[in-house]
Design an enzyme around this catalytic site. Sequence first.
Site, PDB file in Angstrom:
ATOM      1  N   GLY A 285      86.606 -83.957 -21.054  1.00 56.46           N
ATOM      2  CA  GLY A 285      85.853 -83.416 -19.679  1.00 56.46           C
ATOM      3  C   GLY A 285      86.425 -81.903 -19.392  1.00 56.46           C
ATOM      4  O   GLY A 285      87.621 -81.855 -19.492  1.00 56.46           O
TER       5      GLY A 285
ATOM      6  N   ARG B 108      82.656 -84.622 -26.701  1.00 53.58           N
ATOM      7  CA  ARG B 108      83.508 -86.011 -26.933  1.00 53.58           C
ATOM      8  C   ARG B 108      83.019 -86.338 -28.514  1.00 53.58           C
ATOM      9  O   ARG B 108      81.894 -86.322 -28.606  1.00 53.58           O
ATOM     10  CB  ARG B 108      82.992 -87.017 -26.064  1.00 53.58           C
ATOM     11  CG  ARG B 108      83.614 -86.876 -24.370  1.00 53.58           C
ATOM     12  CD  ARG B 108      83.881 -87.858 -23.611  1.00 53.58           C
ATOM     13  NE  ARG B 108      84.914 -87.534 -22.635  1.00 53.58           N
ATOM     14  CZ  ARG B 108      84.558 -87.290 -21.243  1.00 53.58           C
ATOM     15  NH1 ARG B 108      83.482 -87.263 -21.076  1.00 53.58           N
ATOM     16  NH2 ARG B 108      85.223 -86.883 -20.502  1.00 53.58           N
TER      17      ARG B 108
ATOM     18  N   ASP C  90      94.427 -87.295 -22.620  1.00 53.04           N
ATOM     19  CA  ASP C  90      94.990 -88.217 -23.440  1.00 53.04           C
ATOM     20  C   ASP C  90      94.516 -88.082 -24.843  1.00 53.04           C
ATOM     21  O   ASP C  90      95.341 -87.979 -25.875  1.00 53.04           O
ATOM     22  CB  ASP C  90      95.230 -89.441 -22.958  1.00 53.04           C
ATOM     23  CG  ASP C  90      96.022 -89.569 -21.479  1.00 53.04           C
ATOM     24  OD1 ASP C  90      96.455 -88.501 -21.083  1.00 53.04           O
ATOM     25  OD2 ASP C  90      96.293 -90.612 -21.318  1.00 53.04           O
TER      26      ASP C  90
ATOM     27  N   THR D  19      92.587 -81.380 -17.350  1.00 51.93           N
ATOM     28  CA  THR D  19      91.258 -82.140 -16.540  1.00 51.93           C
ATOM     29  C   THR D  19      91.567 -82.030 -15.039  1.00 51.93           C
ATOM     30  O   THR D  19      92.786 -82.026 -14.522  1.00 51.93           O
ATOM     31  CB  THR D  19      91.748 -83.745 -17.091  1.00 51.93           C
ATOM     32  OG1 THR D  19      90.935 -84.682 -16.194  1.00 51.93           O
ATOM     33  CG2 THR D  19      93.180 -84.133 -16.793  1.00 51.93           C
TER      34      THR D  19
ATOM     35  N   ASP E 198      91.428 -84.972 -13.063  1.00 50.08           N
ATOM     36  CA  ASP E 198      92.023 -86.234 -12.701  1.00 50.08           C
ATOM     37  C   ASP E 198      93.619 -86.208 -12.402  1.00 50.08           C
ATOM     38  O   ASP E 198      93.843 -87.087 -11.806  1.00 50.08           O
ATOM     39  CB  ASP E 198      91.730 -87.377 -13.655  1.00 50.08           C
ATOM     40  CG  ASP E 198      90.304 -87.320 -13.883  1.00 50.08           C
ATOM     41  OD1 ASP E 198      89.372 -86.880 -13.060  1.00 50.08           O
ATOM     42  OD2 ASP E 198      89.692 -87.813 -15.201  1.00 50.08           O
TER      43      ASP E 198
ATOM     44  N   ASP F 261      95.659 -86.934 -14.397  1.00 45.97           N
ATOM     45  CA  ASP F 261      96.113 -88.427 -14.909  1.00 45.97           C
ATOM     46  C   ASP F 261      96.747 -88.466 -16.344  1.00 45.97           C
ATOM     47  O   ASP F 261      96.924 -89.421 -17.031  1.00 45.97           O
ATOM     48  CB  ASP F 261      94.915 -89.380 -14.990  1.00 45.97           C
ATOM     49  CG  ASP F 261      93.933 -88.956 -15.878  1.00 45.97           C
ATOM     50  OD1 ASP F 261      94.120 -87.830 -16.423  1.00 45.97           O
ATOM     51  OD2 ASP F 261      92.776 -89.823 -16.101  1.00 45.97           O
TER      52      ASP F 261
ATOM     53  N   ARG G  20      88.612 -90.680 -12.541  1.00 44.74           N
ATOM     54  CA  ARG G  20      88.497 -91.756 -13.169  1.00 44.74           C
ATOM     55  C   ARG G  20      89.298 -92.717 -12.672  1.00 44.74           C
ATOM     56  O   ARG G  20      88.842 -93.376 -11.578  1.00 44.74           O
ATOM     57  CB  ARG G  20      88.995 -91.252 -14.577  1.00 44.74           C
ATOM     58  CG  ARG G  20      88.670 -92.016 -15.666  1.00 44.74           C
ATOM     59  CD  ARG G  20      89.219 -91.519 -17.139  1.00 44.74           C
ATOM     60  NE  ARG G  20      88.516 -90.251 -17.408  1.00 44.74           N
ATOM     61  CZ  ARG G  20      87.579 -90.259 -18.388  1.00 44.74           C
ATOM     62  NH1 ARG G  20      87.027 -91.047 -18.705  1.00 44.74           N
ATOM     63  NH2 ARG G  20      87.186 -89.005 -18.672  1.00 44.74           N
TER      64      ARG G  20
HETATM   65  P1  ADP Z   1      90.171 -86.569 -22.971  1.00 43.61           P
HETATM   66  O1  ADP Z   1      90.928 -85.749 -23.872  1.00 43.61           O
HETATM   67  O2  ADP Z   1      89.868 -86.134 -21.721  1.00 43.61           O
HETATM   68  O3  ADP Z   1      91.063 -87.937 -22.731  1.00 43.61           O
HETATM   69  P2  ADP Z   1      88.512 -88.176 -24.705  1.00 43.61           P
HETATM   70  O4  ADP Z   1      89.397 -89.385 -24.444  1.00 43.61           O
HETATM   71  O5  ADP Z   1      86.870 -88.220 -24.779  1.00 43.61           O
HETATM   72  O6  ADP Z   1      88.787 -87.064 -23.603  1.00 43.61           O
HETATM   73  O7  ADP Z   1      89.258 -87.687 -25.975  1.00 43.61           O
HETATM   74  C1  ADP Z   1      88.634 -86.190 -26.598  1.00 43.61           C
HETATM   75  C2  ADP Z   1      88.387 -86.144 -27.964  1.00 43.61           C
HETATM   76  O8  ADP Z   1      89.695 -86.364 -28.594  1.00 43.61           O
HETATM   77  C3  ADP Z   1      87.473 -87.317 -28.444  1.00 43.61           C
HETATM   78  O9  ADP Z   1      86.060 -87.235 -28.240  1.00 43.61           O
HETATM   79  C4  ADP Z   1      87.953 -87.278 -29.973  1.00 43.61           C
HETATM   80  O10 ADP Z   1      87.422 -86.248 -30.696  1.00 43.61           O
HETATM   81  C5  ADP Z   1      89.253 -86.989 -29.886  1.00 43.61           C
HETATM   82  N1  ADP Z   1      90.383 -88.458 -29.953  1.00 43.61           N
HETATM   83  C6  ADP Z   1      90.421 -89.213 -29.094  1.00 43.61           C
HETATM   84  N2  ADP Z   1      91.260 -90.028 -29.345  1.00 43.61           N
HETATM   85  C7  ADP Z   1      91.742 -89.815 -30.533  1.00 43.61           C
HETATM   86  C8  ADP Z   1      92.471 -90.396 -31.802  1.00 43.61           C
HETATM   87  N3  ADP Z   1      93.172 -91.479 -31.356  1.00 43.61           N
HETATM   88  N4  ADP Z   1      92.851 -89.720 -32.780  1.00 43.61           N
HETATM   89  C9  ADP Z   1      92.219 -88.472 -32.979  1.00 43.61           C
HETATM   90  N5  ADP Z   1      91.562 -87.883 -32.218  1.00 43.61           N
HETATM   91  C10 ADP Z   1      91.172 -88.668 -30.801  1.00 43.61           C
HETATM   92  O1  F6P Z   2      87.632 -86.984 -16.720  1.00 40.53           O
HETATM   93  C1  F6P Z   2      86.985 -86.012 -15.886  1.00 40.53           C
HETATM   94  C2  F6P Z   2      86.017 -86.799 -15.252  1.00 40.53           C
HETATM   95  O2  F6P Z   2      85.197 -86.089 -14.529  1.00 40.53           O
HETATM   96  C3  F6P Z   2      86.169 -88.081 -14.343  1.00 40.53           C
HETATM   97  O3  F6P Z   2      86.881 -87.823 -13.243  1.00 40.53           O
HETATM   98  C4  F6P Z   2      85.067 -88.740 -14.320  1.00 40.53           C
HETATM   99  O4  F6P Z   2      85.218 -90.321 -14.403  1.00 40.53           O
HETATM  100  C5  F6P Z   2      84.346 -88.667 -15.795  1.00 40.53           C
HETATM  101  O5  F6P Z   2      85.013 -87.224 -16.206  1.00 40.53           O
HETATM  102  C6  F6P Z   2      83.129 -88.359 -15.749  1.00 40.53           C
HETATM  103  O6  F6P Z   2      82.636 -88.080 -16.989  1.00 40.53           O
HETATM  104  P1  F6P Z   2      81.072 -87.467 -17.346  1.00 40.53           P
HETATM  105  O7  F6P Z   2      81.061 -86.130 -17.449  1.00 40.53           O
HETATM  106  O8  F6P Z   2      81.081 -87.696 -18.892  1.00 40.53           O
HETATM  107  O9  F6P Z   2      80.107 -88.298 -16.493  1.00 40.53           O
END
Ligand code: ADP
Ligand code: F6P
Length: 383
Positions: free
Chosen positions: A53, A114, A145, A167, A169, A171, A213
């Site tokens: 995000g 994503r 994360d 982010t 959040d 978090d 979130r």
């Molecule tokens: P955030 O980084 O905000 O937690 P996501 O969980 O969507 O958001 O992760 C962002 C991107 O990081 C994913 O779309 C993917 O491309 C990559 N990613 C997530 N998990 C893994 C993983 N276990 N190993 C490698 N790349 C990952």
């Molecule tokens: O992680 C940032 C965030 O805006 C959260 O606060 C929310 O739950 C989520 O992303 C919304 O995701 P999307 O933009 O995919 O609707």
Amino acid sequence: STLCVENGFTLKKPIKLFKFKAIYNSLCYNENVKYIKGVSGIMKRIAVLTSGGDAPGMNAAVRAVVLKAISEGIEVFGINRGYAGMVEGDIFKLDAKRVENILSRGGTFLQSARYPEFAQLEGQLKGIEQLKKYGIEGVVVIGGDGSYHGAMRLTEHGFPAVGLPGTIDNDIVGTDYTIGFDTAVATATEALDKIQDTAFSHGRTFVVEVMGRNAGDIALWAGIASGADQIIVPEEEYDINEVVRKVKEGYESGEKSHHIIVLAEGVMGAEEFAAKMKEAGDTSDLRATNLGHVIRGGSPTARDRVLASRMGARAVELLRDGIGGVAVGIRNEELVESPILGTAEEGALFSLTTEGGIKVNNPHKAGLELYRLNSALNNLNLN
Ligand code: ADP
Ligand code: F6P
């Protein structure tokens, strides 16, 4: 492979890296902790991406990466749309001019995506093929994360990557604050102030939902900042009958002529919560509002800009020193780094479970001090 002699890490098995350049004089790798430490000043070309995000301040972080790298004599490339752009080779040269006017802008000019395919080896191999093509030796990953796991995979493939927490959040493990949180709180507070105006004028009750979130940080901070009557977060149980009782008591005692409930999205939606209040006997003039994505945009606050600038510059220093597989955080106003993957004892943010899953060590939990403060300020005799 080289024996790791720094920081007490011992090399327990040979390194299997797809591309391991001779620039690293020490490679720290055991079953638990994996990060690399190389020779200072050798890395000449790095890349930066934003992933997950978007968050206000991501642009400020990218700008800091670019300008600090230039000052260190390192070339910087931008990767559009996170790991998706890396795999597609959507990579371009960044310079001072390109980041001249982005510091104050919300969102991320590199765009975000994503891209679950990057969690698979095949996706990672395609990504590193592109990095090789551009001669990129290290990557700054700004995201949450999930993005950190991508950074870890790149490091394991021989491309030191450094994670920065981006982010709204708040978090992410390994940091007190994330880039974008302060701005989201400021925007939510401004919106809540406006709702206070209209709620007061009509003597209404409002349930206002804010993002976050599964974390209640934005709700707690914006709730305190705007003088909310009640704050409902996932980290603390609530009783809908108590919520309704407090609303009623406020009006009946004559102490309140309106009532604001700030609700974290991790609990449920505002409409659903309002319906539950009605079911539990609320008779007030009740409205439900969701601030939604409004709080994810906008110009970053000075605090987010400063945080992003400090973290962006630190990421370059780490890569300059050949260090990857770590994430930058801020603890008690000081920048810190933690290995992304390892054991909790060694300060790593994540560990692998015996089944091969990913476990978060010391997961983030919103400080309930603010929850108790809100209760005390509203004389609710809780806790
Ligand atoms: P955030 O980084 O905000 O937690 P996501 O969980 O969507 O958001 O992760 C962002 C991107 O990081 C994913 O779309 C993917 O491309 C990559 N990613 C997530 N998990 C893994 C993983 N276990 N190993 C490698 N790349 C990952
Ligand atoms: O992680 C940032 C965030 O805006 C959260 O606060 C929310 O739950 C989520 O992303 C919304 O995701 P999307 O933009 O995919 O609707």
